[in-house]
Write a protein that holds these residues in place. Sequence first.
Motif, PDB file in Angstrom:
ATOM      1  N   THR B 193      -7.862  -7.102   3.074  1.00 19.19           N
ATOM      2  CA  THR B 193      -7.830  -5.798   3.736  1.00 19.19           C
ATOM      3  C   THR B 193      -6.764  -4.900   3.116  1.00 19.19           C
ATOM      4  O   THR B 193      -6.989  -3.705   2.888  1.00 19.19           O
ATOM      5  N   VAL B 196      -7.877  -3.785  -0.417  1.00 18.47           N
ATOM      6  CA  VAL B 196      -8.911  -2.745  -0.335  1.00 18.47           C
ATOM      7  C   VAL B 196      -8.307  -1.409   0.115  1.00 18.47           C
ATOM      8  O   VAL B 196      -8.629  -0.341  -0.424  1.00 18.47           O
ATOM      9  N   LYS B 200      -8.557   2.028  -1.939  1.00 23.34           N
ATOM     10  CA  LYS B 200      -9.161   3.251  -1.387  1.00 23.34           C
ATOM     11  C   LYS B 200      -8.164   4.411  -1.423  1.00 23.34           C
ATOM     12  O   LYS B 200      -8.523   5.541  -1.733  1.00 23.34           O
ATOM     13  N   LEU B 213     -15.362   5.080  -4.777  1.00 19.90           N
ATOM     14  CA  LEU B 213     -15.741   4.922  -3.378  1.00 19.90           C
ATOM     15  C   LEU B 213     -17.253   4.954  -3.195  1.00 19.90           C
ATOM     16  O   LEU B 213     -17.753   4.790  -2.087  1.00 19.90           O
ATOM     17  N   GLU B 215     -19.460   2.826  -4.151  1.00 19.88           N
ATOM     18  CA  GLU B 215     -19.789   1.513  -3.593  1.00 19.88           C
ATOM     19  C   GLU B 215     -18.669   1.157  -2.606  1.00 19.88           C
ATOM     20  O   GLU B 215     -17.603   1.726  -2.647  1.00 19.88           O
ATOM     21  N   THR B 216     -18.901   0.217  -1.730  1.00 18.80           N
ATOM     22  CA  THR B 216     -17.834  -0.257  -0.871  1.00 18.80           C
ATOM     23  C   THR B 216     -16.906  -1.115  -1.722  1.00 18.80           C
ATOM     24  O   THR B 216     -17.337  -2.088  -2.321  1.00 18.80           O
ATOM     25  N   SER B 218     -14.425  -3.903  -2.669  1.00 12.59           N
ATOM     26  CA  SER B 218     -13.977  -5.199  -2.151  1.00 12.59           C
ATOM     27  C   SER B 218     -12.742  -5.626  -2.937  1.00 12.59           C
ATOM     28  O   SER B 218     -12.461  -5.081  -4.013  1.00 12.59           O
TER      29      SER B 218
END
Lengths: 315, 315
Positions: B193, B196, B200, B213, B215-216, B218
Motif C-alpha cells: 500500500t 503504491v 501514485k 495511472l 492502469e492500476t 501495483s
Amino acid sequence: MSEKIYVGVDLGGTNIKVGICDEQGKLLHTYEGPTGAEDGPEAVLDRIAQYVKKIVSDSTYQWEQVAGVGAGIAGFIDLANGVVLFAPNLKWKDVAVKSELESRLGLPVALDNDANVAALGEAWSGAGAGLKHIVAFTLGTGVGGGIIIDGRIYQGFRGMAGELGHIKVVPDLEAIQCGCGQLGCVETVSSATGIVRMAKDAVGRGEATSLSLNETISAKDVFDAAKDGDEVAIRIVKRAAYYLGKAMAAVAVVLNPQRFVIGGGVSKAGDILFDEIRKVYVQNVPEVFAQGVDIVPATLGNDAGVVGAAGLNLK
Amino acid sequence: MSEKIYVGVDLGGTNIKVGICDEQGKLLHTYEGPTGAEDGPEAVLDRIAQYVKKIVSDSTYQWEQVAGVGAGIAGFIDLANGVVLFAPNLKWKDVAVKSELESRLGLPVALDNDANVAALGEAWSGAGAGLKHIVAFTLGTGVGGGIIIDGRIYQGFRGMAGELGHIKVVPDLEAIQCGCGQLGCVETVSSATGIVRMAKDAVGRGEATSLSLNETISAKDVFDAAKDGDEVAIRIVKRAAYYLGKAMAAVAVVLNPQRFVIGGGVSKAGDILFDEIRKVYVQNVPEVFAQGVDIVPATLGNDAGVVGAAGLNLK
C-alpha cells in the motif's frame, strides 16, 4: 530439605559487592570490599571467592544451602562458555570467570552483564516482581537494557538482546556519534553522559541558564535546575525523556511488555523525568500498547545488581 | 504409536485453506474452498470443520492421528480465550472460534493472527527452519510481524508482541498517518500500500517516470519499473527498503535474532529489494548485530499461513 539461598556478586571496577538472597529474592546480607583490579584477574577471582565464602560463613546459613553463585559484570560476555571477553573498567580480556570461580567455590556459577542482571533483580523482587513481561532501562553513564520473560533474561542469538541503549531514535541530521559507532542511539541523549553533554553545550553557547561550568556539571545538577524552573535545563530533561519515550515505544510494539522499569542514577530525577517519559510514550504507541502498561522507577537501587546476579541461578 | 499430524487452517476473507503437516512441518495435503463470510460466523465455522474432516478423511491418515488444529486469522484475537475480537475482512466481532471449533471437531484448537502464524510456518519448515531466534516481516497490504523463539510465537503481555509494522521510523516531519493512528510507522512506507501510494503521488506530481495511472499501479509494477531503470521507481523501492532496514535495526538491538525472514507479496521483488535492505541494515547496527545474522526471503509463499497454523499445536 532446608531453604535454598542464592549468592550474587556485583563486580565493579572499584568494589566487589556480594549478597545473599532468599528464594523470593529478598536481599538478606551484603558484604562489600575493594576489587583491586590492578592486581590482575587471578587476585580478583580469589577475592570474589573469599568474599562469597565469608558472607555465607558469617550468616546463619550453611554452605550446602547455596543453590549457586551469579556474577554481574560490565562488559561483553561469552555466555555459552562463561568467559568475560572484554571488561574495560577491569581491564580484562578473555577471563574464564565461570570455570575459575566454579573451581574455587565448588558451586555452579553463572554470569551476565550488569544491565541484564539489574533488570533481572528488579523483575525478581523489585519494581517488576510478579510480572511476566518486563523491560528495564538503566540510565547511567550509558543506557543499558534488559528483557525479562517469565523471570529469565532473554539473550537472543549471541547474547546481545536487550541492548536498548542502541535503538537509534534521534533523526540522522540531529544525531551525534555513539560509543558503539552508530549515530543517534538513545544512549547519546538519555544517559547521564548525554544530559551532561547537552548541559555543557548549552552553557558553552552562552545560553541563559543557572547552570555553570565553574563546577563540574552532573545530571543531577541539570534535574535540580529544571525543578527550579531553569528553561535550558527543562529543555534538556524534556529532550532526554522524549527520546527515551520514543525508544520505549519501539520496544513496545516489538515485545509488548507489561511494565517498563527505569533505573540507574538518572532515574532518581523523579516525576519531572517520569511524567515526560509517560507522556511521550503514550503519544507514540497505538492505544493497546498503553492499556495496562506502566512505566515505573526501579526500587532496588544499587542492590539491583547483586540481587539480579543471585537470581541468575534460579531454575 | 503412529505418527502425529497437524492440521492448519488459513481463514481468509475469500477462501478457507486447510492443510495437513507432518511432525517436521512438511505440508502433505491442502484443500481450499470458499469462506462464504456473508453467511455469518456459524456457517463459516461449520465450513471450516467440514473442510478439516474432509482433508483428513481423504488422506491416508486416521482422525486419531491429528494432534490438533490451528487457525490463522487476520484480526485481533483474545489468545487466552480463543476469541476473535475483531476481524474486519470477515466482519466478525467477538466470535469464540476456539470453543466453537473444539466442540465441532473434538480436538484441541489454537488460534493466532495471520502474521504470527506465517512467521511460525517459516520458522518451522521454511526459511527459518532449525534456528532458535527468528523475526519475520510480512510485506503485504500492511507490514505484519512475528517473533519466533525456540519454535514458539512470542506473544508478550496482551498478545500484541511482534506488531513490527508499527515501529515508527519515518521522521515526524516526513511522516504520514498509519491505519493505527500513529505517524510514520514502517507500514506506511514499506507495505504494498505504501509503495503504491508513493508511486501514485509521483505520477500525480508529473514526475518523469514510466509508471502511469492509466492502469492500476501495483507494487509489482513499481519493482518492474525499477528493474528497468526507472529512476522514480528506484527511489520508491529504496525508500521502502530504507525504512524497513531501519526498523530491522531497531528490532536487532532489542531481540538479537539470528535471521530475519521477509515474506508477503512485496518480498517477491527479489534482489533489488533485498540488496538495499541488507545494506541499510548493516549500516544501522553495531557490527555484532550483523555478524552471522542474515536477511532472507520467505520460502513457503502462500503456504506459510496454513503450515504455521498447523504448528500452533506443537508442544
